[in-house]
Design an enzyme around this catalytic site. Structure first.
Site, PDB file in Angstrom:
ATOM      1  CB  VAL A  11      27.456  16.315  80.531  1.00 17.94           C
ATOM      2  CG1 VAL A  11      28.427  15.449  81.320  1.00 17.94           C
ATOM      3  CG2 VAL A  11      28.042  16.630  79.161  1.00 17.94           C
ATOM      4  CB  ALA A  40      22.072  24.076  90.321  1.00 17.68           C
ATOM      5  NE  ARG A  42      20.006  28.005  81.377  1.00 16.07           N
ATOM      6  CZ  ARG A  42      20.832  27.931  80.355  1.00 16.07           C
ATOM      7  NH1 ARG A  42      21.647  28.924  80.106  1.00 16.07           N
ATOM      8  NH2 ARG A  42      20.862  26.884  79.567  1.00 16.07           N
ATOM      9  CB  VAL A 129      40.540  15.558  77.234  1.00 13.72           C
ATOM     10  CG1 VAL A 129      41.285  15.275  75.941  1.00 13.72           C
ATOM     11  CG2 VAL A 129      41.079  16.818  77.885  1.00 13.72           C
ATOM     12  CB  ILE A 133      38.657   8.399  75.073  1.00 10.63           C
ATOM     13  CG1 ILE A 133      37.900   8.193  73.757  1.00 10.63           C
ATOM     14  CG2 ILE A 133      39.974   7.644  75.068  1.00 10.63           C
ATOM     15  CD1 ILE A 133      38.656   8.701  72.525  1.00 10.63           C
ATOM     16  N   GLY A 184      23.214  17.021  70.879  1.00 10.98           N
ATOM     17  CA  GLY A 184      23.853  17.403  72.146  1.00 10.98           C
ATOM     18  C   GLY A 184      25.365  17.372  72.087  1.00 10.98           C
ATOM     19  CD  GLU A 187      31.716  22.627  74.070  1.00 15.00           C
ATOM     20  OE1 GLU A 187      31.706  23.283  75.125  1.00 15.00           O
ATOM     21  OE2 GLU A 187      31.667  21.389  74.063  1.00 15.00           O
ATOM     22  CE  LYS A 202      36.863  18.407  73.930  1.00 19.23           C
ATOM     23  NZ  LYS A 202      36.004  18.038  72.793  1.00 19.23           N
TER      24      LYS A 202
HETATM   25  P1  NDP Z   1      23.913  21.744  78.352  1.00 20.65           P
HETATM   26  O1  NDP Z   1      23.673  23.086  77.808  1.00 20.65           O
HETATM   27  O2  NDP Z   1      23.199  20.587  77.752  1.00 20.65           O
HETATM   28  O3  NDP Z   1      23.612  21.742  79.913  1.00 20.65           O
HETATM   29  C1  NDP Z   1      23.936  22.800  80.768  1.00 20.65           C
HETATM   30  C2  NDP Z   1      23.120  22.678  82.026  1.00 20.65           C
HETATM   31  O4  NDP Z   1      23.493  23.730  82.913  1.00 20.65           O
HETATM   32  C3  NDP Z   1      21.619  22.825  81.795  1.00 20.65           C
HETATM   33  O5  NDP Z   1      20.924  21.856  82.558  1.00 20.65           O
HETATM   34  C4  NDP Z   1      21.299  24.225  82.306  1.00 20.65           C
HETATM   35  O6  NDP Z   1      20.009  24.343  82.884  1.00 20.65           O
HETATM   36  C5  NDP Z   1      22.341  24.362  83.396  1.00 20.65           C
HETATM   37  N1  NDP Z   1      22.636  25.764  83.674  1.00 20.65           N
HETATM   38  C6  NDP Z   1      23.170  26.673  82.850  1.00 20.65           C
HETATM   39  N2  NDP Z   1      23.286  27.878  83.457  1.00 20.65           N
HETATM   40  C7  NDP Z   1      22.812  27.710  84.694  1.00 20.65           C
HETATM   41  C8  NDP Z   1      22.643  28.557  85.802  1.00 20.65           C
HETATM   42  N3  NDP Z   1      22.985  29.848  85.752  1.00 20.65           N
HETATM   43  N4  NDP Z   1      22.106  28.062  86.931  1.00 20.65           N
HETATM   44  C9  NDP Z   1      21.756  26.771  86.998  1.00 20.65           C
HETATM   45  N5  NDP Z   1      21.887  25.899  85.989  1.00 20.65           N
HETATM   46  C10 NDP Z   1      22.411  26.359  84.846  1.00 20.65           C
HETATM   47  O7  NDP Z   1      25.487  21.515  78.299  1.00 20.65           O
HETATM   48  P2  NDP Z   1      26.267  20.136  78.208  1.00 20.65           P
HETATM   49  O8  NDP Z   1      25.719  19.168  79.160  1.00 20.65           O
HETATM   50  O9  NDP Z   1      26.396  19.745  76.783  1.00 20.65           O
HETATM   51  O10 NDP Z   1      27.745  20.590  78.651  1.00 20.65           O
HETATM   52  C11 NDP Z   1      28.073  20.809  79.991  1.00 20.65           C
HETATM   53  C12 NDP Z   1      29.591  20.875  80.118  1.00 20.65           C
HETATM   54  O11 NDP Z   1      30.147  19.637  79.699  1.00 20.65           O
HETATM   55  C13 NDP Z   1      30.252  21.944  79.255  1.00 20.65           C
HETATM   56  O12 NDP Z   1      31.374  22.436  79.929  1.00 20.65           O
HETATM   57  C14 NDP Z   1      30.702  21.155  78.014  1.00 20.65           C
HETATM   58  O13 NDP Z   1      31.799  21.738  77.365  1.00 20.65           O
HETATM   59  C15 NDP Z   1      31.094  19.852  78.658  1.00 20.65           C
HETATM   60  N6  NDP Z   1      31.076  18.682  77.784  1.00 20.65           N
HETATM   61  C16 NDP Z   1      29.991  18.416  77.002  1.00 20.65           C
HETATM   62  C17 NDP Z   1      29.949  17.276  76.242  1.00 20.65           C
HETATM   63  C18 NDP Z   1      28.775  16.946  75.388  1.00 20.65           C
HETATM   64  O14 NDP Z   1      28.826  15.938  74.666  1.00 20.65           O
HETATM   65  N7  NDP Z   1      27.703  17.750  75.396  1.00 20.65           N
HETATM   66  C19 NDP Z   1      31.066  16.319  76.260  1.00 20.65           C
HETATM   67  C20 NDP Z   1      32.162  16.692  77.129  1.00 20.65           C
HETATM   68  C21 NDP Z   1      32.146  17.825  77.849  1.00 20.65           C
HETATM   69  P3  NDP Z   1      18.669  24.171  81.997  1.00 20.65           P
HETATM   70  O15 NDP Z   1      18.676  22.729  81.555  1.00 20.65           O
HETATM   71  O16 NDP Z   1      17.575  24.456  82.916  1.00 20.65           O
HETATM   72  O17 NDP Z   1      18.808  25.119  80.853  1.00 20.65           O
HETATM   73  N1  HSE Z   2      31.535  19.940  71.774  1.00 22.68           N
HETATM   74  C1  HSE Z   2      32.427  18.924  72.173  1.00 22.68           C
HETATM   75  C2  HSE Z   2      32.736  18.032  71.000  1.00 22.68           C
HETATM   76  C3  HSE Z   2      31.845  18.126  73.290  1.00 22.68           C
HETATM   77  O1  HSE Z   2      31.979  18.041  70.035  1.00 22.68           O
HETATM   78  O2  HSE Z   2      33.743  17.331  71.025  1.00 22.68           O
HETATM   79  C4  HSE Z   2      32.794  17.098  73.858  1.00 22.68           C
HETATM   80  O3  HSE Z   2      33.855  17.707  74.521  1.00 22.68           O
END
Ligand code: NDP
Ligand code: HSE
Length: 425
Positions: A11, A40, A42, A129, A133, A184, A187, A202
């Site tokens: 995201v 930020a 990791r 959510v 959308i 991607g 979760e 959601k």
């Molecule tokens: P990812 O695992 O792809 O990304 C998480 C990011 O957070 C990574 O860049 C990671 O760093 C970073 N991170 C994790 N822990 C730390 C830390 N301790 N310090 C600094 N950075 C940190 O997750 P998503 O992007 O898929 O999801 C993010 C959020 O969005 C979640 O809450 C998810 O539920 C929500 N979401 C996701 C959707 C999707 O389609 N994926 C859709 C809607 C909501 P690094 O890259 O270095 O590991």
């Molecule tokens: N893991 C979630 C899904 C990401 O598949 O719908 C979007 O919230």
């Protein structure tokens, strides 16, 4: 406006890419040039889906939430521990927060929204959510004249992707889940997707926005998709239904019901034809009637679209000092799950002997259940048969009592499967 982003994964990376490619259009709409100044992550060495040129990277997310030069924080790390702490610190430091984190809002939303209100900041979560959308904005703005009677939707992209691929292409569950993870969609812990926890998060948020009730994740009755079998898919198709993983919230006689479960939906309904990673949410308002919202439920740029819409709202809104995102959520009574009325599908594996159907029918009659349809398929040389039954509208407690009685019948060979049927009328 300086913007700090926590997390540059699916995201976060999508947000940077969409802000870059749509810079001119966003500038036209907001009059502001939006740029991520800090991020930020990791792992500094990891390759990313976005460019990090011009972004100051740190491995300490607290550097961002404590940085006086940052006005808006995008929380895109996920989880409910570190993310909660970071959001609290950001808000206490007077920053606006935008998050895609449904788990965080569903579980800690009541206190975080109060904290934001007390600190005169915005906490927005459109992307939490149904991915891209704009369903929360539709409920809050476009449908604000209505009393909402029902919200029912396919609100987990991963789960819908798995069910669609299994049903349409007969693919194996684990194999499709792996692909959803690679894309991607899933979760960090994919059991959240498969067991309905993500959809329950959601639905908690949808209910709060739709009905004005407090965020009450523990009031959602939740069932995943892992128990759906090929037999159920085949019976559903032959009986004229699709099986979808639905989140349903209703307000009936002042009481809220929230449930997430596999559901048989008549194939003629639009929701039955929502496939792959797409999500759709049906909202019934007492003035507008039924309305339907459809779009990508997960993925980098689709989710970024919702995050950036919140960002634009905050930027525009900060100027006018409006109160966007301050919800006055109230405690409301919840309906006991046993009292919920529904149509049900039952599938039994029974020894195909004379009198079995008559015995089952007698148990239904004793529990006030009438039957709408029955289908039987003999499956082996031992004369075992799968029997699928569709009931009329009945109380959940009655169907559970009847199923428990039928389960004890000597002809029954395996655990009876019970799935809700929704006509969505
Ligand atoms: P990812 O695992 O792809 O990304 C998480 C990011 O957070 C990574 O860049 C990671 O760093 C970073 N991170 C994790 N822990 C730390 C830390 N301790 N310090 C600094 N950075 C940190 O997750 P998503 O992007 O898929 O999801 C993010 C959020 O969005 C979640 O809450 C998810 O539920 C929500 N979401 C996701 C959707 C999707 O389609 N994926 C859709 C809607 C909501 P690094 O890259 O270095 O590991
Ligand atoms: N893991 C979630 C899904 C990401 O598949 O719908 C979007 O919230």
């Amino acid at each position: 406006m300086n913007i700090g982003i926590l997390g540059l994964g699916t995201v976060g990376g999508g947000v940077v890419n969409v802000l870059t490619k749509n810079q001119a259009e966003i500038m036209r709409r907001t009059g502001a040039q939006i740029q991520i100044t800090h991020a930020a992550i990791r792992d500094i060495k990891q390759s990313r889906i976005c460019s990090t040129d011009g972004i100051q990277l740190t491995q300490d997310p607290f550097e961002i939430v404590n940085n006086d030069s940052i006005d808006i924080v995008l929380e895109l790390i996920g989880g409910t521990t570190l993310a909660k702490e970071l959001v609290e610190v950001a808000i206490k430091n007077g920053k606006h927060v935008i998050t895609a984190n449904k788990a965080l809002i569903a579980i800690h939303g009541n206190e975080l929204l109060t904290l934001a209100k007390d600190n005169n900041t915005h906490l927005l979560f459109e992307a939490s959510v149904a991915g891209g959308i704009p369903i929360l904005k539709s409920l809050e703005q476009g449908l604000s004249a209505n009393q909402i009677e029902m919200v029912a939707g396919i609100i987990n992209g991963t789960g819908n992707f798995i069910l669609s691929e299994m049903c349409d292409k007969s693919r194996d569950f684990d194999n499709v889940l792996k692909e959803a993870q690679e894309l991607g969609y899933a979760e960090a812990d994919p059991t959240f997707d498969v067991e309905g926890i993500d959809a329950a998060h959601k639905l908690t948020i949808l209910s709060a926005i739709a009905f004005g009730c407090e965020l009450q994740f523990d009031k959602v009755s939740t069932e995943g998709i892992s128990e759906i079998s090929d037999e159920d898919m085949i019976f559903a198709t032959e009986l004229g239904y699709s099986i979808k993983h639905l989140g349903i919230a209703k307000k009936l006689d002042g009481k809220i019901q929230m449930r997430v479960h596999p559901t048989l939906i008549p194939k003629t309904k639009l929701l039955a034809n929502v496939n792959g990673v797409m999500n759709a949410v049906l909202v019934k308002g007492n003035a507008v009637g039924p309305t339907l919202y459809y779009g990508a439920g997960a993925g980098d740029e689709a989710t970024a679209s919702a995050v950036i819409a919140d960002l634009i709202d905050v930027i525009k809104n900060t100027v006018s000092n409006d109160t966007l995102g301050w919800h006055s959520l109230k405690a409301m009574p919840y309906q006991n799950q046993d009292d919920i009325e529904s149509i049900f599908y039952l599938r039994l594996l029974a020894a195909d002997k004379p009198g079995v159907l008559a015995d089952i029918t007698a148990i239904f009659v004793n529990n006030n259940i009438s039957v709408e349809a029955v289908m039987q398929k003999q499956i082996d040389e031992q004369d075992n048969a799968h029997i699928a039954i569709i009931t009329n509208q009945v109380k959940t407690s009655d169907i559970n009592t009847a199923a428990a009685e039928i389960q004890k019948h000597s002809s029954i060979q395996e655990k009876i499967k019970i799935i809700h049927v929704e006509t969505l009328d």
